[in-house]
Structure formats: C-alpha cells, structure tokens
Design an enzyme around this catalytic site. Structure first.
Site, PDB file in Angstrom:
ATOM      1  N   GLU A 271       0.834  -1.208   0.000  1.00  0.00           N
ATOM      2  CA  GLU A 271       0.000   0.000   0.000  1.00  0.00           C
ATOM      3  C   GLU A 271       0.870   1.260   0.000  1.00  0.00           C
ATOM      4  O   GLU A 271       1.801   1.394   0.796  1.00  0.00           O
ATOM      5  CB  GLU A 271      -0.952   0.023   1.202  1.00  0.00           C
ATOM      6  CG  GLU A 271      -1.833   1.273   1.170  1.00  0.00           C
ATOM      7  CD  GLU A 271      -3.081   1.176   2.032  1.00  0.00           C
ATOM      8  OE1 GLU A 271      -3.679   0.081   2.091  1.00  0.00           O
ATOM      9  OE2 GLU A 271      -3.451   2.198   2.624  1.00  0.00           O
TER      10      GLU A 271
ATOM     11  N   ASP B  26      -3.140  12.144  -2.667  1.00  0.00           N
ATOM     12  CA  ASP B  26      -3.336  13.602  -2.719  1.00  0.00           C
ATOM     13  C   ASP B  26      -3.785  13.992  -4.126  1.00  0.00           C
ATOM     14  O   ASP B  26      -3.094  13.693  -5.097  1.00  0.00           O
ATOM     15  CB  ASP B  26      -2.024  14.308  -2.372  1.00  0.00           C
ATOM     16  CG  ASP B  26      -1.552  13.937  -0.971  1.00  0.00           C
ATOM     17  OD1 ASP B  26      -2.225  14.316  -0.003  1.00  0.00           O
ATOM     18  OD2 ASP B  26      -0.520  13.232  -0.859  1.00  0.00           O
TER      19      ASP B  26
ATOM     20  N   GLU C  20       4.823   5.136   3.569  1.00  0.00           N
ATOM     21  CA  GLU C  20       4.260   6.454   3.902  1.00  0.00           C
ATOM     22  C   GLU C  20       5.432   7.393   4.227  1.00  0.00           C
ATOM     23  O   GLU C  20       6.411   6.967   4.831  1.00  0.00           O
ATOM     24  CB  GLU C  20       3.296   6.303   5.100  1.00  0.00           C
ATOM     25  CG  GLU C  20       2.723   7.573   5.678  1.00  0.00           C
ATOM     26  CD  GLU C  20       2.026   8.472   4.666  1.00  0.00           C
ATOM     27  OE1 GLU C  20       1.055   8.053   4.029  1.00  0.00           O
ATOM     28  OE2 GLU C  20       2.492   9.625   4.495  1.00  0.00           O
TER      29      GLU C  20
ATOM     30  N   ASP D  66       9.710   7.808   0.274  1.00  0.00           N
ATOM     31  CA  ASP D  66       8.967   8.054  -0.972  1.00  0.00           C
ATOM     32  C   ASP D  66       8.697   6.717  -1.689  1.00  0.00           C
ATOM     33  O   ASP D  66       9.642   5.993  -2.036  1.00  0.00           O
ATOM     34  CB  ASP D  66       9.803   8.985  -1.864  1.00  0.00           C
ATOM     35  CG  ASP D  66       9.074   9.378  -3.140  1.00  0.00           C
ATOM     36  OD1 ASP D  66       8.052   8.738  -3.489  1.00  0.00           O
ATOM     37  OD2 ASP D  66       9.529  10.329  -3.800  1.00  0.00           O
TER      38      ASP D  66
ATOM     39  N   LYS E 140      -9.432   7.070   6.566  1.00  0.00           N
ATOM     40  CA  LYS E 140      -9.641   8.353   7.223  1.00  0.00           C
ATOM     41  C   LYS E 140     -10.084   9.407   6.194  1.00  0.00           C
ATOM     42  O   LYS E 140     -11.019  10.165   6.415  1.00  0.00           O
ATOM     43  CB  LYS E 140      -8.319   8.778   7.869  1.00  0.00           C
ATOM     44  CG  LYS E 140      -8.444   9.987   8.726  1.00  0.00           C
ATOM     45  CD  LYS E 140      -7.147  10.276   9.448  1.00  0.00           C
ATOM     46  CE  LYS E 140      -7.258  11.662  10.055  1.00  0.00           C
ATOM     47  NZ  LYS E 140      -6.044  12.436   9.889  1.00  0.00           N
TER      48      LYS E 140
END
Ligand SMILES: C[S@@+](CC[C@H](N)C(=O)[O-])C[C@H]1O[C@@H](n2cnc3c(N)ncnc32)[C@H](O)[C@@H]1O
Length: 236
Positions: free
Chosen positions: A67, A142, A92, A119, A215
């Site tokens: 992920e 994003d 992450e 990254d 979230k």
C-alpha cells in the site's frame, strides 16, 4: 535550493524532481514515538536495504500486498488483520502516520505487516523485486486540485509502468479517490497504459467490501463527496 531547482547531477545519480507530497510538519505523540522505538526494529524497512528478498522479510512464502500512502495506517492494519494469510507492506512519508500505524498494529496483534517511511516511488524502483506483488493499493492519494499542480499527481505513466513491473502477472492495481477529476485522470491514464486490463464492467468497480473506510474517505463522506474505485489487472 529546492529539489525542483537542482541542476543536472553526475551520471548515475537518479533524482526525481517532482514529488507527489510535501513533507508535513507534525510531531509524534508519545505513544507513536514509543511504538517507533519498540516496533521499528522488527516492522521497519529502510530504503538503503536495497532490493528485498520478500520471503526472507516475512519468513514465509505468501501473497504480498503493498500500500502506497497509508496515512495513519488504520485501514492498512485492519486489512492485514483481516487477511493473515497474506503479507502486507506499507509505504508512507509522514512520520507520525508511520508511528500511528505501528501503534495500531501492536494493538491488533498484527504480525504480517512491514513499513517504510520513504517516498514510494523510490521504494518501488529500488527495493521491491519485479513481479513480486499480488496487489498494489493506492487509496485517496493527494489529488493536487490545481491545474498547475497536476504534475505532482502520483498516477502518471512512469509510475504506472513501475507498478506494472512490480505486480505478478494477473496481480491487481487498486486505486480509490473521492475526487471525480482525479478518478477520470486515473481511468484515462490506466486505460492508455500498456499491460493492464480494467476489471470493471464499465470504468469503475463497485466499492469492494475488503476495503475498510479510510480516514480520508470518511472525511470525503462528511463533505458529501462520491467515491470511485478502479481495479486494473496486469496482463503482460
Ligand atoms: C490524502 S492522504 C490519504 C491517506 C490514506 N490512504 C487515507 O485514505 O486515509 C495521502 C497520503 O499519501 C502520502 N504520500 C503521498 N505521496 C507519497 C509518496 N510518494 N510516498 C509515500 N507516501 C506518499 C501522504 O503523506 C499522505 O499521507
């Protein structure tokens, strides 16, 4: 000098100029910092480990799910807990998110999860073996709403090609977004990319049960956003 402005580097020095994130400030809570201290040695993976042997990392041979941009890691940890027969790798860049993920993994007693704080574009290129992944997950990346920022969107032809190389044949790339324009962008880029078949009857798949509410998805719901899921399978 910012990363974007760096002049040409000596040959062999690869540098990706445009990143899909801006490092957010934010301190870890005490609980997150403690989880990092206690669990990083067993659950943390580092970019400088280079190309990984996944069987060695997990101590077994099992399907591997990766992920990208797991945020605080809640849905990733829940997925790892729900599928103990699979192994999970999360990537992450946001440190407190990584701490929160380790804390929650401890709470649920999850053992089949490893994480990178780095990254994802570089981790894919440098650490993940080719044809090793059963599923790649990219949930609510994003969206970079403004047109002049679209180049920062992670879903670009080069990135898609890198994901394809890391998937096993038949492995799937699962994306979800609550931003309609990004969903259309994903669909267009994925449909044009070589080596993928769309698993949807038409364009998008219904929200799969196996994806817990993330979230950002919950935030989108509160704002009245829709959600679009895309699942493409590697076919060559
Ligand atoms: C909008 S948030 C979504 C988080 C989570 N997937 C969710 O749905 O709640 C996007 C996340 O991707 C992370 N991110 C963006 N680009 C990344 C990259 N290249 N490598 C790793 N993480 C990245 C950001 O730090 C951020 O936490």
């Amino acid at each position: 000098m910012t990363e974007e402005q760096k002049p040409d580097l000596p040959e062999g020095k690869r540098i990706r100029k445009i990143r899909s994130y801006v490092k957010r400030e934010g301190r870890m809570t005490k609980g997150q910092a403690r989880a990092m201290e206690v669990y990083w040695p067993t659950m943390g993976l580092e970019h400088d480990m280079g190309r990984l042997d996944l069987t060695q990392v997990f101590g077994r041979e099992a399907p591997v799910v990766l992920e990208i941009g797991f945020g605080m890691g809640k849905s990733l940890v829940e997925m790892a807990a729900a599928e103990p027969e699979k192994d999970f790798i999360g990537i992450e860049v946001h440190g407190p998110g990584v701490g929160a993920c380790l804390m929650y993994a401890e709470e649920l007693g999850v053992k089949n999860l490893r994480v990178f704080e780095h990254d994802a574009v570089e981790i894919l290129a440098d650490c993940i073996p080719d044809a090793s992944l059963d599923r790649v997950q990219l949930y609510f990346p994003d969206p970079w709403h403004k047109k002049r920022h679209h180049k920062r969107r992670i879903v670009q032809p080069e990135f898609i090609e890198s994901v394809r190389n890391k998937l096993k044949m038949g492995g799937v790339f699962h994306m979800a977004t609550d931003w309609e324009h990004y969903a259309e962008h994903m669909l267009e880029e994925m449909s044009e990319a070589p080596g993928f078949t769309n698993t949807a009857e038409k364009d998008f798949v219904p929200r799969p049960d196996f994806r817990p509410l993330t979230k950002f998805e919950a935030r989108g719901q509160r704002l009245g956003h829709g959600v679009w899921d895309l699942i493409f399978a590697r076919n060559k």
